[in-house]
Design a protein around this motif. Structure first.
Motif, short mmCIF file in Angstrom:
data_model
loop_
_atom_site.label_atom_id
_atom_site.label_comp_id
_atom_site.label_asym_id
_atom_site.label_seq_id
_atom_site.Cartn_x
_atom_site.Cartn_y
_atom_site.Cartn_z
N GLN A 71 0.81 -1.21 0.00
CA GLN A 71 0.00 0.00 0.00
C GLN A 71 0.85 1.27 0.00
O GLN A 71 0.64 2.19 0.78
CB GLN A 71 -1.00 -0.02 1.15
N ALA A 149 -6.60 -0.53 6.55
CA ALA A 149 -5.41 -1.05 5.85
C ALA A 149 -5.37 -2.57 5.91
O ALA A 149 -5.05 -3.23 4.91
CB ALA A 149 -4.15 -0.46 6.46
N GLU A 153 -5.61 -5.26 2.72
CA GLU A 153 -4.44 -6.08 2.44
C GLU A 153 -4.87 -7.46 1.94
O GLU A 153 -5.50 -8.21 2.67
CB GLU A 153 -3.56 -6.20 3.68
#
Length: 162
Positions: A71, A149, A153
């Motif tokens: 990311q 996040a 993922e």
């Protein structure tokens, strides 16, 4: 912080009255930043090159086992370039080891020079421009940002952990 991400295995044929099996995956996640000062100002920055910087980190000596980078993002202003990324691990000790390694890595002059040159060559008109590594740090984020996040993922990243 540990967060649980639930994944459904949709590839297994199941009777219509059953829900897919749920796999729990606990991930540690920290966000990091590497900032470069660019003077007198940025010309055109090919941001795809600085975006690669975090991907090179696992190639360096001492990179902790069980940690992977994902990311990545690049933000640029009139006189700076900031690369942000997330480090993920399944084990708390691995993410702690990465934090320690990350801080020590950027204190080595050989690597600083390499990173500064990498960003400089990403600039279109780099002849009269000076690039200086200004800061590197773990970014404090909210619990919600970490949760997001982790959810973003992909599970396949686990298989590429170093």
């Amino acid at each position: 912080m540990r967060f649980r991400r639930k994944e459904h295995t949709a590839n297994n044929p199941l009777p219509t009255n059953r829900q897919p099996e749920v796999i729990d995956l606990y991930l540690q996640a920290h966000k990091y930043s590497i900032q470069f000062d660019i003077s007198p100002e940025i010309s055109y920055l090919n941001d795809s090159l600085p975006r690669l910087l975090p991907e090179f980190l696992p190639l360096f000596e001492g990179f902790p086992e069980g940690v992977w980078i994902a990311q990545q993002a690049v933000e640029e202003g009139l006189d700076f370039c900031q690369v942000t990324f997330w480090a993920f691990a399944e084990e708390p000790n691995a993410i702690k080891a990465f934090s320690i390694w990350f801080q020590a890595f950027f204190r080595d002059e050989r690597f600083i020079d390499l990173l500064e040159r990498f960003v400089k060559y990403a600039l279109e008109d780099s002849d009269e421009i000076e690039v200086v590594l200004l800061d590197w740090a773990r970014i404090h984020v909210t619990e919600e940002e970490v949760r997001q996040a982790v959810e973003e993922e992909p599970h396949s990243s686990r298989s590429t952990a170093v």
